[in-house]
Design a protein around this motif. Structure first.
Motif, PDB file in Angstrom:
ATOM      1  N   SER A 141       3.384   6.052  18.654  1.00 29.35           N
ATOM      2  CA  SER A 141       4.653   6.784  18.507  1.00 29.35           C
ATOM      3  C   SER A 141       5.545   6.197  17.417  1.00 29.35           C
ATOM      4  O   SER A 141       6.619   6.734  17.139  1.00 29.35           O
ATOM      5  CB  SER A 141       5.411   6.766  19.835  1.00 29.35           C
ATOM      6  OG  SER A 141       5.682   5.429  20.225  1.00 29.35           O
ATOM      7  N   VAL A 142       5.104   5.105  16.798  1.00 32.26           N
ATOM      8  CA  VAL A 142       5.939   4.401  15.817  1.00 32.26           C
ATOM      9  C   VAL A 142       5.437   4.687  14.398  1.00 32.26           C
ATOM     10  O   VAL A 142       4.257   4.509  14.105  1.00 32.26           O
ATOM     11  CB  VAL A 142       5.915   2.873  16.065  1.00 32.26           C
ATOM     12  CG1 VAL A 142       6.750   2.150  15.008  1.00 32.26           C
ATOM     13  CG2 VAL A 142       6.429   2.554  17.453  1.00 32.26           C
ATOM     14  N   LYS A 143       6.352   5.119  13.533  1.00 29.82           N
ATOM     15  CA  LYS A 143       6.022   5.349  12.129  1.00 29.82           C
ATOM     16  C   LYS A 143       6.262   4.070  11.324  1.00 29.82           C
ATOM     17  O   LYS A 143       7.216   3.333  11.589  1.00 29.82           O
ATOM     18  CB  LYS A 143       6.883   6.476  11.553  1.00 29.82           C
ATOM     19  CG  LYS A 143       6.690   7.825  12.249  1.00 29.82           C
ATOM     20  CD  LYS A 143       5.387   8.477  11.847  1.00 29.82           C
ATOM     21  CE  LYS A 143       5.314   9.942  12.245  1.00 29.82           C
ATOM     22  NZ  LYS A 143       5.350  10.153  13.699  1.00 29.82           N
ATOM     23  N   LEU A 144       5.396   3.824  10.350  1.00 32.39           N
ATOM     24  CA  LEU A 144       5.574   2.696   9.439  1.00 32.39           C
ATOM     25  C   LEU A 144       6.388   3.194   8.248  1.00 32.39           C
ATOM     26  O   LEU A 144       5.912   4.006   7.459  1.00 32.39           O
ATOM     27  CB  LEU A 144       4.219   2.159   8.979  1.00 32.39           C
ATOM     28  CG  LEU A 144       3.292   1.629  10.076  1.00 32.39           C
ATOM     29  CD1 LEU A 144       1.958   1.170   9.483  1.00 32.39           C
ATOM     30  CD2 LEU A 144       3.947   0.482  10.837  1.00 32.39           C
ATOM     31  N   GLU A 167      -0.835   9.683   1.772  1.00 29.34           N
ATOM     32  CA  GLU A 167      -2.201   9.166   1.847  1.00 29.34           C
ATOM     33  C   GLU A 167      -2.528   8.420   3.137  1.00 29.34           C
ATOM     34  O   GLU A 167      -3.696   8.352   3.532  1.00 29.34           O
ATOM     35  CB  GLU A 167      -2.473   8.242   0.657  1.00 29.34           C
ATOM     36  CG  GLU A 167      -2.496   8.964  -0.676  1.00 29.34           C
ATOM     37  CD  GLU A 167      -3.221   8.151  -1.722  1.00 29.34           C
ATOM     38  OE1 GLU A 167      -4.424   7.875  -1.534  1.00 29.34           O
ATOM     39  OE2 GLU A 167      -2.580   7.780  -2.722  1.00 29.34           O
ATOM     40  N   VAL A 168      -1.529   7.833   3.770  1.00 32.71           N
ATOM     41  CA  VAL A 168      -1.793   7.028   4.967  1.00 32.71           C
ATOM     42  C   VAL A 168      -1.138   7.682   6.180  1.00 32.71           C
ATOM     43  O   VAL A 168       0.089   7.802   6.242  1.00 32.71           O
ATOM     44  CB  VAL A 168      -1.268   5.581   4.808  1.00 32.71           C
ATOM     45  CG1 VAL A 168      -1.663   4.741   6.024  1.00 32.71           C
ATOM     46  CG2 VAL A 168      -1.813   4.940   3.530  1.00 32.71           C
ATOM     47  N   PRO A 169      -1.920   8.109   7.166  1.00 35.31           N
ATOM     48  CA  PRO A 169      -1.353   8.733   8.370  1.00 35.31           C
ATOM     49  C   PRO A 169      -0.388   7.788   9.085  1.00 35.31           C
ATOM     50  O   PRO A 169      -0.648   6.588   9.195  1.00 35.31           O
ATOM     51  CB  PRO A 169      -2.590   9.004   9.241  1.00 35.31           C
ATOM     52  CG  PRO A 169      -3.750   8.989   8.296  1.00 35.31           C
ATOM     53  CD  PRO A 169      -3.391   8.026   7.214  1.00 35.31           C
ATOM     54  N   GLY A 170       0.728   8.336   9.541  1.00 31.62           N
ATOM     55  CA  GLY A 170       1.685   7.518  10.281  1.00 31.62           C
ATOM     56  C   GLY A 170       2.619   6.710   9.409  1.00 31.62           C
ATOM     57  O   GLY A 170       3.426   5.926   9.920  1.00 31.62           O
ATOM     58  N   VAL A 171       2.524   6.881   8.088  1.00 33.62           N
ATOM     59  CA  VAL A 171       3.429   6.192   7.165  1.00 33.62           C
ATOM     60  C   VAL A 171       4.449   7.192   6.640  1.00 33.62           C
ATOM     61  O   VAL A 171       4.107   8.336   6.326  1.00 33.62           O
ATOM     62  CB  VAL A 171       2.645   5.552   6.000  1.00 33.62           C
ATOM     63  CG1 VAL A 171       3.588   5.065   4.895  1.00 33.62           C
ATOM     64  CG2 VAL A 171       1.810   4.379   6.510  1.00 33.62           C
ATOM     65  N   ILE A 172       5.712   6.769   6.578  1.00 37.88           N
ATOM     66  CA  ILE A 172       6.795   7.627   6.080  1.00 37.88           C
ATOM     67  C   ILE A 172       7.644   6.836   5.079  1.00 37.88           C
ATOM     68  O   ILE A 172       7.631   5.608   5.079  1.00 37.88           O
ATOM     69  CB  ILE A 172       7.710   8.120   7.224  1.00 37.88           C
ATOM     70  CG1 ILE A 172       8.317   6.913   7.977  1.00 37.88           C
ATOM     71  CG2 ILE A 172       6.976   9.056   8.165  1.00 37.88           C
ATOM     72  CD1 ILE A 172       9.470   7.259   8.900  1.00 37.88           C
ATOM     73  N   PRO A 173       8.413   7.534   4.255  1.00 37.14           N
ATOM     74  CA  PRO A 173       9.404   6.824   3.440  1.00 37.14           C
ATOM     75  C   PRO A 173      10.575   6.404   4.318  1.00 37.14           C
ATOM     76  O   PRO A 173      11.009   7.180   5.170  1.00 37.14           O
ATOM     77  CB  PRO A 173       9.868   7.892   2.432  1.00 37.14           C
ATOM     78  CG  PRO A 173       8.905   9.023   2.544  1.00 37.14           C
ATOM     79  CD  PRO A 173       8.373   8.973   3.938  1.00 37.14           C
ATOM     80  N   HIS A 205      12.356  14.618  10.455  1.00 38.27           N
ATOM     81  CA  HIS A 205      13.333  13.538  10.662  1.00 38.27           C
ATOM     82  C   HIS A 205      13.183  12.528   9.536  1.00 38.27           C
ATOM     83  O   HIS A 205      12.069  12.135   9.190  1.00 38.27           O
ATOM     84  CB  HIS A 205      13.135  12.840  12.013  1.00 38.27           C
ATOM     85  CG  HIS A 205      14.179  11.793  12.269  1.00 38.27           C
ATOM     86  ND1 HIS A 205      15.434  12.100  12.746  1.00 38.27           N
ATOM     87  CD2 HIS A 205      14.180  10.453  12.052  1.00 38.27           C
ATOM     88  CE1 HIS A 205      16.153  10.989  12.835  1.00 38.27           C
ATOM     89  NE2 HIS A 205      15.419   9.977  12.414  1.00 38.27           N
ATOM     90  N   ILE A 206      14.313  12.110   8.988  1.00 36.96           N
ATOM     91  CA  ILE A 206      14.336  11.132   7.904  1.00 36.96           C
ATOM     92  C   ILE A 206      14.983   9.848   8.418  1.00 36.96           C
ATOM     93  O   ILE A 206      16.023   9.891   9.081  1.00 36.96           O
ATOM     94  CB  ILE A 206      15.128  11.674   6.699  1.00 36.96           C
ATOM     95  CG1 ILE A 206      14.409  12.890   6.095  1.00 36.96           C
ATOM     96  CG2 ILE A 206      15.319  10.593   5.635  1.00 36.96           C
ATOM     97  CD1 ILE A 206      15.255  13.673   5.114  1.00 36.96           C
ATOM     98  N   ASN A 207      14.361   8.719   8.131  1.00 39.67           N
ATOM     99  CA  ASN A 207      14.944   7.412   8.458  1.00 39.67           C
ATOM    100  C   ASN A 207      15.538   6.825   7.188  1.00 39.67           C
ATOM    101  O   ASN A 207      14.879   6.816   6.136  1.00 39.67           O
ATOM    102  CB  ASN A 207      13.893   6.469   9.032  1.00 39.67           C
ATOM    103  CG  ASN A 207      13.443   6.893  10.415  1.00 39.67           C
ATOM    104  OD1 ASN A 207      12.564   7.736  10.552  1.00 39.67           O
ATOM    105  ND2 ASN A 207      14.047   6.330  11.439  1.00 39.67           N
ATOM    106  N   SER A 208      16.769   6.314   7.288  1.00 42.59           N
ATOM    107  CA  SER A 208      17.410   5.831   6.065  1.00 42.59           C
ATOM    108  C   SER A 208      18.452   4.752   6.317  1.00 42.59           C
ATOM    109  O   SER A 208      18.942   4.575   7.436  1.00 42.59           O
ATOM    110  CB  SER A 208      18.052   7.003   5.321  1.00 42.59           C
ATOM    111  OG  SER A 208      19.196   7.484   6.005  1.00 42.59           O
ATOM    112  N   HIS A 209      18.769   4.049   5.220  1.00 39.63           N
ATOM    113  CA  HIS A 209      19.840   3.048   5.181  1.00 39.63           C
ATOM    114  C   HIS A 209      20.923   3.533   4.223  1.00 39.63           C
ATOM    115  O   HIS A 209      20.617   4.217   3.236  1.00 39.63           O
ATOM    116  CB  HIS A 209      19.336   1.707   4.618  1.00 39.63           C
ATOM    117  CG  HIS A 209      18.371   0.991   5.485  1.00 39.63           C
ATOM    118  ND1 HIS A 209      17.307   0.264   4.972  1.00 39.63           N
ATOM    119  CD2 HIS A 209      18.295   0.864   6.826  1.00 39.63           C
ATOM    120  CE1 HIS A 209      16.626  -0.284   5.975  1.00 39.63           C
ATOM    121  NE2 HIS A 209      17.213   0.069   7.102  1.00 39.63           N
TER     122      HIS A 209
END
Length: 276
Positions: A141-144, A167-173, A205-209
């Motif tokens: 359930s955790v995205k990298l 290219e890599v499943p489960g990886v997000i910006p 959903h976008i994760n950001s700083h």
């Protein structure tokens, strides 16, 4: 309609008790609804504590994400350092899963002795290894989140993080808006970036700083400043978000943490958005 999760990078400075659980309670008291748990100096939280933290956060309606340790370099020419880096990411992911966090922010590495293309290949290989180990441990359930970086010596241009996410499943910006602003020479087009993330990656959903950066000799450097510096400005991002049907986590990495997160909340409210 947009859904925004806003909060500090770590335990609010005004928290009276100690630890992340008290931090989450303080986030709720402040009227914020997100917190990034900071493992930047190492993964020192037990899995049991992570589970307890997750229970409190869920009860209070605070969305959690996690920042992996700084001591990670998947582009190192020293294989032992690469393996240690992979383990730090896996340990972070294990705690993130236990607390119900959706993603972890990772500074994946520096080009060092390699070209950007060679580093890209090394990062991709390592992330595939970590994903396989996560799968073995039922961490699904955790995205990298590969973070966009300010320094030109670091892996993390916008193009790099989008490409590797394809290219890599489960990886997000994991978009650091200020880092991207600096990497692009003090320029940023929020609409363009949001369009790319949704169009090219189909992100819902976008994760950001968000923070401001210091200027030295006419160049933006990776030294975090209060958001009042407007480098980059927050209001244009708020306006860009409010035009969209998307979900986003905005983690305030300003030195003022919750004080600036509340200023960001005020900007959103002035534009007609109420934080849930």
């Amino acid at each position: 309609m947009v859904k925004i999760f806003l909060g500090p990078a770590g335990i609010p400075l005004s928290t009276r008790g100690k630890g992340s659980i008290e931090g989450v309670k303080r986030v709720k008291e402040l009227g914020l609804n997100a917190m990034e748990v900071e493992f930047v100096q190492g993964v020192k939280m037990s899995v049991d504590t992570a589970k307890e933290l997750g229970g409190v956060a869920q009860e209070l309606g605070v969305r959690l994400s996690v920042h992996a340790p700084y001591f990670i370099n998947l582009c190192s020419s020293d294989q032992e350092k690469v393996m240690a880096s992979q383990k730090r990411i896996l340990d972070t992911a294990e705690r993130a899963s236990a607390m119900g966090a959706d993603a972890i922010a990772i500074h994946v590495g520096f080009y060092g002795d390699y070209t950007p293309e060679q580093c890209y290949s090394l990062v991709k290989d390592s992330l595939l290894v970590v994903r396989d180990k996560m799968k073995e441990n039922s961490i699904d359930s955790v995205k990298l989140g590969v973070e966009t970086m300010a320094k030109e010596t670091a892996f993390g241009t916008l193009d790099e993080v989008i490409s590797i996410s394809k290219e890599v499943p489960g990886v997000i910006p994991y978009i650091d808006w200020a880092h991207t602003f600096a990497r692009q020479g003090g320029n940023i087009d929020y609409d363009e970036i949001l369009d790319r993330l949704t169009r090219e990656l189909g992100l819902t959903h976008i994760n950001s700083h968000f923070e401001s950066l210091q200027v030295r000799k006419g160049k933006y450097v990776d030294v975090h400043e209060p958001i009042s510096k407007n480098a980059p400005p927050f209001e244009p991002l708020a306006k860009a978000l409010l035009k969209r049907d998307i979900s986003i986590t905005l983690i305030c990495e300003s030195p003022k943490l919750e004080e600036d997160a509340l200023i960001m909340k005020g900007v959103l409210e002035s534009l007609g958005y109420k934080l849930g």
